[in-house]
Design a protein around this motif. Structure first.
Motif, PDB file in Angstrom:
ATOM      1  N   TYR A  13       0.835  -1.209   0.000  1.00 51.46           N
ATOM      2  CA  TYR A  13       0.000   0.000   0.000  1.00 51.46           C
ATOM      3  C   TYR A  13       0.869   1.259   0.000  1.00 51.46           C
ATOM      4  CZ  TYR A  13      -3.387   3.469   1.582  1.00 51.46           C
ATOM      5  OH  TYR A  13      -4.179   4.583   1.681  1.00 51.46           O
ATOM      6  N   LEU A  16       2.455   1.699  -3.357  1.00 51.05           N
ATOM      7  CA  LEU A  16       1.436   2.216  -4.274  1.00 51.05           C
ATOM      8  C   LEU A  16       1.301   3.725  -4.127  1.00 51.05           C
ATOM      9  CD1 LEU A  16      -1.059   1.720  -6.209  1.00 51.05           C
ATOM     10  CD2 LEU A  16      -2.392   1.511  -4.115  1.00 51.05           C
ATOM     11  N   ASN A  17       1.199   4.182  -2.908  1.00 47.95           N
ATOM     12  CA  ASN A  17       1.060   5.621  -2.672  1.00 47.95           C
ATOM     13  C   ASN A  17       2.282   6.403  -3.129  1.00 47.95           C
ATOM     14  OD1 ASN A  17      -1.556   5.537  -1.685  1.00 47.95           O
ATOM     15  ND2 ASN A  17      -0.894   5.202   0.423  1.00 47.95           N
ATOM     16  N   MET A  20       2.204   6.656  -6.888  1.00 48.84           N
ATOM     17  CA  MET A  20       1.211   7.643  -7.326  1.00 48.84           C
ATOM     18  C   MET A  20       1.760   9.056  -7.198  1.00 48.84           C
ATOM     19  SD  MET A  20      -2.353   6.048  -5.861  1.00 48.84           S
ATOM     20  CE  MET A  20      -3.204   7.602  -6.151  1.00 48.84           C
ATOM     21  N   GLU A  25      -0.200  11.241  -9.812  1.00 46.84           N
ATOM     22  CA  GLU A  25      -1.576  10.748  -9.890  1.00 46.84           C
ATOM     23  C   GLU A  25      -2.238  10.893  -8.524  1.00 46.84           C
ATOM     24  OE1 GLU A  25      -4.784  10.063 -10.925  1.00 46.84           O
ATOM     25  OE2 GLU A  25      -3.698   9.127 -12.581  1.00 46.84           O
ATOM     26  N   SER A  26      -3.428  11.440  -8.521  1.00 46.44           N
ATOM     27  CA  SER A  26      -4.137  11.636  -7.255  1.00 46.44           C
ATOM     28  C   SER A  26      -5.359  10.729  -7.111  1.00 46.44           C
ATOM     29  CB  SER A  26      -4.572  13.102  -7.123  1.00 46.44           C
ATOM     30  OG  SER A  26      -5.432  13.436  -8.196  1.00 46.44           O
ATOM     31  N   ASN A  27      -5.750  10.064  -8.181  1.00 48.32           N
ATOM     32  CA  ASN A  27      -6.940   9.211  -8.159  1.00 48.32           C
ATOM     33  C   ASN A  27      -6.504   7.746  -8.119  1.00 48.32           C
ATOM     34  OD1 ASN A  27      -9.088   7.511  -9.268  1.00 48.32           O
ATOM     35  ND2 ASN A  27     -10.167   9.446  -9.597  1.00 48.32           N
ATOM     36  N   ARG A  28      -6.673   7.109  -6.945  1.00 48.39           N
ATOM     37  CA  ARG A  28      -6.215   5.724  -6.774  1.00 48.39           C
ATOM     38  C   ARG A  28      -6.942   4.770  -7.710  1.00 48.39           C
ATOM     39  NH1 ARG A  28      -6.544   5.438  -1.566  1.00 48.39           N
ATOM     40  NH2 ARG A  28      -4.408   6.078  -1.258  1.00 48.39           N
ATOM     41  N   SER A  29      -8.220   4.945  -7.894  1.00 47.72           N
ATOM     42  CA  SER A  29      -8.984   4.052  -8.779  1.00 47.72           C
ATOM     43  C   SER A  29      -8.471   4.130 -10.206  1.00 47.72           C
ATOM     44  CB  SER A  29     -10.473   4.409  -8.750  1.00 47.72           C
ATOM     45  OG  SER A  29     -11.023   4.103  -7.495  1.00 47.72           O
ATOM     46  N   PHE A  31      -5.508   5.131 -11.170  1.00 44.23           N
ATOM     47  CA  PHE A  31      -4.148   4.604 -11.166  1.00 44.23           C
ATOM     48  C   PHE A  31      -4.155   3.081 -11.245  1.00 44.23           C
ATOM     49  CE2 PHE A  31      -0.244   3.288  -8.901  1.00 44.23           C
ATOM     50  CZ  PHE A  31       0.697   3.901  -9.702  1.00 44.23           C
ATOM     51  N   LEU A  32      -4.952   2.429 -10.404  1.00 41.38           N
ATOM     52  CA  LEU A  32      -5.026   0.968 -10.411  1.00 41.38           C
ATOM     53  C   LEU A  32      -5.635   0.441 -11.703  1.00 41.38           C
ATOM     54  CD1 LEU A  32      -6.023   0.326  -6.690  1.00 41.38           C
ATOM     55  CD2 LEU A  32      -3.840  -0.225  -7.804  1.00 41.38           C
TER      56      LEU A  32
END
Length: 129
Positions: A13, A16-17, A20, A25-29, A31-32
Motif C-alpha cells: 500500500y 502504491l502511494n 502515485m 496521480e491523485s486518483n487511486r482508482s 491509477f489501479l
C-alpha cells in the motif's frame, strides 16, 4: 463502472502511494485501473490496440535503413506515424505509432527483429487507454 475492493499488505500500500505521488496521480482508482489495463495488454488481453514500437539501429551496417523502410510500407495499414531521430553519426531511432490488430502488430515486430545486422534495440510499448 464496477466498484471492487482489494486487500493488500501495508508495505505494498505504501509503495502504491509513493508511486502515485512520483507519477503525479491523485486518483487511486484511475491509477489501479491503468495498471490493470497495462498488465492485460502485456498478456495480449487488453482492449487497446495502440502501441509504440521503438527501434534503434546503426544505419551504416548493411541496408538496415532501406529494409526497415520497406517493412514499414508493408504495414502501413497499422502504422499511423513514424518518428525518425538521429542519435549520433551512426545510430538512428525510429518510433512507430501503431494502431490495429494485435497479431498484425506482432507480425510487424517479428519482421523488424529479423533484420539482425545493424539492429541495436527493438521494444514494443503497449499503451492502455
Amino acid at each position: 463502472m464496477k466498484r471492487i475492493s482489494i486487500t493488500i499488505d501495508e508495505d505494498l500500500y505504501n509503495q502504491l502511494n509513493r508511486a502515485m505521488v512520483k507519477l503525479g496521480e491523485s486518483n487511486r482508482s484511475r491509477f489501479l485501473a491503468n495498471l490493470v489495463r497495462e498488465a492485460l495488454k502485456e498478456l495480449g488481453q487488453g482492449v487497446s490496440n495502440f502501441a509504440l514500437v521503438i527501434v534503434v539501429y546503426d544505419h551504416r551496417v548493411g541496408e538496415v535503413d532501406k529494409t526497415l523502410t520497406e517493412i514499414q510500407h508493408e504495414y502501413r495499414d497499422i502504422i499511423r506515424v513514424t518518428t525518425h531521430i538521429h542519435l549520433d553519426e551512426r545510430h538512428c531511432a525510429e518510433v512507430l505509432h501503431v494502431l490495429g490488430d494485435a497479431s498484425r502488430v506482432e507480425e510487424l515486430v517479428r519482421s523488424i527483429s529479423l533484420l539482425r545486422r545493424g539492429l541495436k534495440y527493438v521494444r514494443v510499448v503497449p499503451v492502455a487507454y
